[in-house]
Design a protein around this motif. Structure first.
Motif, mmCIF file in Angstrom:
data_model
loop_
_atom_site.group_PDB
_atom_site.id
_atom_site.type_symbol
_atom_site.label_atom_id
_atom_site.label_comp_id
_atom_site.label_asym_id
_atom_site.label_seq_id
_atom_site.Cartn_x
_atom_site.Cartn_y
_atom_site.Cartn_z
ATOM 1 N N CYS A 1 -10.894 -0.517 -5.144
ATOM 2 C CA CYS A 1 -11.646 -0.436 -3.886
ATOM 3 C C CYS A 1 -11.924 -1.883 -3.523
ATOM 4 O O CYS A 1 -12.813 -2.511 -4.089
ATOM 5 N N ALA B 1 -5.523 6.993 -5.531
ATOM 6 C CA ALA B 1 -6.187 6.360 -4.392
ATOM 7 C C ALA B 1 -7.525 6.985 -4.049
ATOM 8 O O ALA B 1 -8.346 6.345 -3.388
ATOM 9 N N SER C 1 -4.353 5.711 0.337
ATOM 10 C CA SER C 1 -5.766 5.373 0.434
ATOM 11 C C SER C 1 -6.539 6.688 0.471
ATOM 12 O O SER C 1 -5.996 7.746 0.131
ATOM 13 N N SER C 2 -7.808 6.647 0.849
ATOM 14 C CA SER C 2 -8.590 7.876 0.969
ATOM 15 C C SER C 2 -9.709 7.666 1.973
ATOM 16 O O SER C 2 -9.974 6.537 2.410
ATOM 17 N N ALA D 1 -7.087 -0.814 3.739
ATOM 18 C CA ALA D 1 -5.838 -0.383 3.113
ATOM 19 C C ALA D 1 -4.902 0.402 4.022
ATOM 20 O O ALA D 1 -3.772 0.670 3.604
ATOM 21 N N ASP E 1 -10.393 2.100 -0.418
ATOM 22 C CA ASP E 1 -9.618 2.620 -1.543
ATOM 23 C C ASP E 1 -8.133 2.363 -1.332
ATOM 24 O O ASP E 1 -7.598 2.584 -0.235
ATOM 25 N N VAL E 2 -7.471 1.951 -2.402
ATOM 26 C CA VAL E 2 -6.039 1.661 -2.301
ATOM 27 C C VAL E 2 -5.347 1.979 -3.613
ATOM 28 O O VAL E 2 -5.918 1.803 -4.697
ATOM 29 N N HIS F 1 -10.981 1.487 5.425
ATOM 30 C CA HIS F 1 -10.618 2.198 4.194
ATOM 31 C C HIS F 1 -10.372 1.232 3.030
ATOM 32 O O HIS F 1 -9.364 0.530 2.986
ATOM 33 N N TYR G 1 -4.660 0.228 -8.661
ATOM 34 C CA TYR G 1 -5.596 0.862 -7.736
ATOM 35 C C TYR G 1 -6.878 0.044 -7.693
ATOM 36 O O TYR G 1 -7.170 -0.731 -8.614
ATOM 37 N N VAL H 1 0.829 -1.204 0.000
ATOM 38 C CA VAL H 1 0.000 0.000 0.000
ATOM 39 C C VAL H 1 0.866 1.258 0.000
ATOM 40 O O VAL H 1 1.831 1.374 0.766
#
Length: 336
Positions: free
Chosen positions: A95, A130, A43-44, A105, A71-72, A69, A93, A40
Motif C-alpha cells: 500500500c 492486491a 489494485s483494490s 495504482a 493497494d497494488v 488507490h 504487493y 501494476v
C-alpha cells in the motif's frame, strides 16, 4: 534530454461523483533513490478512495491529475539506487500511494518507496494479493502494535466480514484469541465462521448487553475492534471490559467519553497512512506485509474477495458498486 514515456492512467481532476474518474495519458514515473517502479497488475477499493474522489477526504488527494488507490500488486520494473532485497521481475504487493505525496495504482506503473513493498504471497494471484495490503496493515497495527492482543484474550470484532474485519478475525484467531464477530445477516455470519470466528452475532437482532452476557459472563471483552465507527464507537465502549481496550479505524464523529472514564478504557485510533504521508516507520509496514505473506502461504490468512471484480477501465462503475454497499469483503481492480 531523456524523452518522457507515456502510460495509461485513470485519474481524478475534480472532486465529485464516480463519473469524474477517466482514463488519460500521463508521463511514466521516473525512478528515485530508495524507490522501485512497479508494473501494476491489480489494485483494490478502500473506503478512503471513494472519500478522496468525492472530496470528503480531499485533503489526502495527490496533486491533480490524481491517480487514486494505494493497494497494488505487480512486478518490479525498475530499482532505484540504495534499494536492496529486490530484483527486476519480482512479484510484489504494497500500500504505497493514492494519497499525497504519492500517486496511486490505477495506472500502468506506480512509483513506490521500497520500504513499503513486500514480496507477495506465493500462493495468491495478483488480484488476491492486491486486496490485502491496506486492510492487513490496519488490522495488524490495531491488534498487535496498539492493543497488544494476547493468546486467550476475548476480542469482539464489530463488522466481521468487511475489508478490515475479515483480516482482524483471521489474525486474532492465529494469535490464539477467542474471537467474537458481529454481522448483519445469516450469510455474513456463515462467512465469519468460515474465517475462524468462534462466535458470531447478528447485531440487528441481539443487543450488546445480551452478547456481552453470553460470551463474557457480563464482564466485557478484553479488546473491541471497531471497524465501523460513528455510533458503533458507543457500542464498543459498552462491550469492553473494565480496563479494556477499544481500537477504532473510522473516527469521523463526536462522542461522549464518559464510558471511557467510568470503565477506565484505553482507546486507540489507527490510521495506517501515517508512514506514507509523514515518511516515518515505513520499513515496519513492509515487514508487516512480509509476515502477512508468510501467514497466507501457511494457510492462516486468506483474502475475502467480493464476487465482482472490475477492470481499470470500469473504475467509475466499481466506485458506484462499492458505495452501494452491495459488496462483501474486498472489491478487486485488475488491469486489462
Amino acid at each position: 534530454m531523456k524523452a518522457q514515456v507515456a502510460m495509461k492512467a485513470h485519474v481524478l481532476e475534480a472532486f465529485g461523483e464516480p463519473g469524474v474518474l477517466h482514463e488519460t495519458d500521463l508521463p511514466r514515473p521516473e525512478i528515485r533513490p530508495g524507490h522501485v517502479i512497479i508494473r501494476v497488475e491489480a489494485s483494490s477499493i478502500n473506503p478512503l478512495d471513494c472519500k478522496i474522489r468525492s472530496g470528503v477526504a480531499g485533503g489526502y488527494c495527490p496533486n491533480f491529475p490524481a491517480v487514486l488507490h494505494g493497494d497494488v500488486a505487480g512486478v518490479i520494473e525498475e530499482i532505484g539506487d540504495g534499494v536492496i532485497g529486490f530484483r527486476r521481475g519480482d512479484l510484489v504487493y504494497a500500500c504505497a500511494g493514492g494519497v499525497k505525496p504519492y500517486q496511486g495504482a490505477v495506472a500502468d506503473y506506480m512509483l513506490a518507496d521500497a520500504d513499503l513493498v513486500s514480496p507477495m504471497p506465493g500462493n495468491l494471484s495478483f488480484k488476491e494479493a492486491a486486496v490485502l495490503p491496506l486492510v492487513s496493515l490496519t488490522a495488524w497495527e490495531g491488534l498487535f502494535d496498539r492493543a497488544n492482543l494476547q493468546p486467550g484474550q476475548k476480542i469482539l470484532v464489530l463488522g466481521g466480514t468487511g475489508g478490515v474485519g475479515h483480516l482482524v478475525i483471521q489474525l486474532a484467531r492465529w494469535r490464539g484469541a477467542e474471537v467474537c464477530a458481529t454481522c448483519s445477516s445469516e450469510e455474513k455470519m456463515a462467512i465469519a465462521r468460515d474465517l475462524g470466528a468462534h462466535h458470531v452475532i447478528n447485531y440487528k437482532t441481539k443487543p450488546v448487553r445480551d452478547y456481552v452476557a453470553e460470551y463474557t459472563d457480563g464482564r466485557g471483552f478484553d479488546v473491541v475492534f471497531d471497524t465501523w465507527g460513528f455510533e458503533n464507537i458507543d457500542t464498543a465502549f459498552k462491550a469492553a471490559k473494565v480496563r479494556g481496550t477499544v481500537v477504532n479505524i473510522m473516527s469521523f464523529s463526536s462522542h461522549d467519553l464518559t464510558p471511557m472514564l467510568t470503565r477506565s478504557l484505553t482507546l486507540h485510533v489507527v490510521n495506517m497512512l501515517m508512514p506514507l504521508i509523514h515518511g516515518i516507520d515505513r520499513a515496519h509496514q513492509g515487514n508487516i506485509l512480509r509476515r502477512v505473506a508468510r501467514l497466507a502461504e501457511e494457510g492462516h490468512v486468506r483474502p475475502l474477495l467480493d464476487k465482482q471484480v472490475f477492470p481499470f477501465s470500469r473504475l467509475a462503475e466499481a466506485h458506484r458498486y462499492f458505495e452501494s454497499g452491495q459488496h462483501t469483503g474486498k472489491v478487486a481492480l485488475v488491469k486489462e
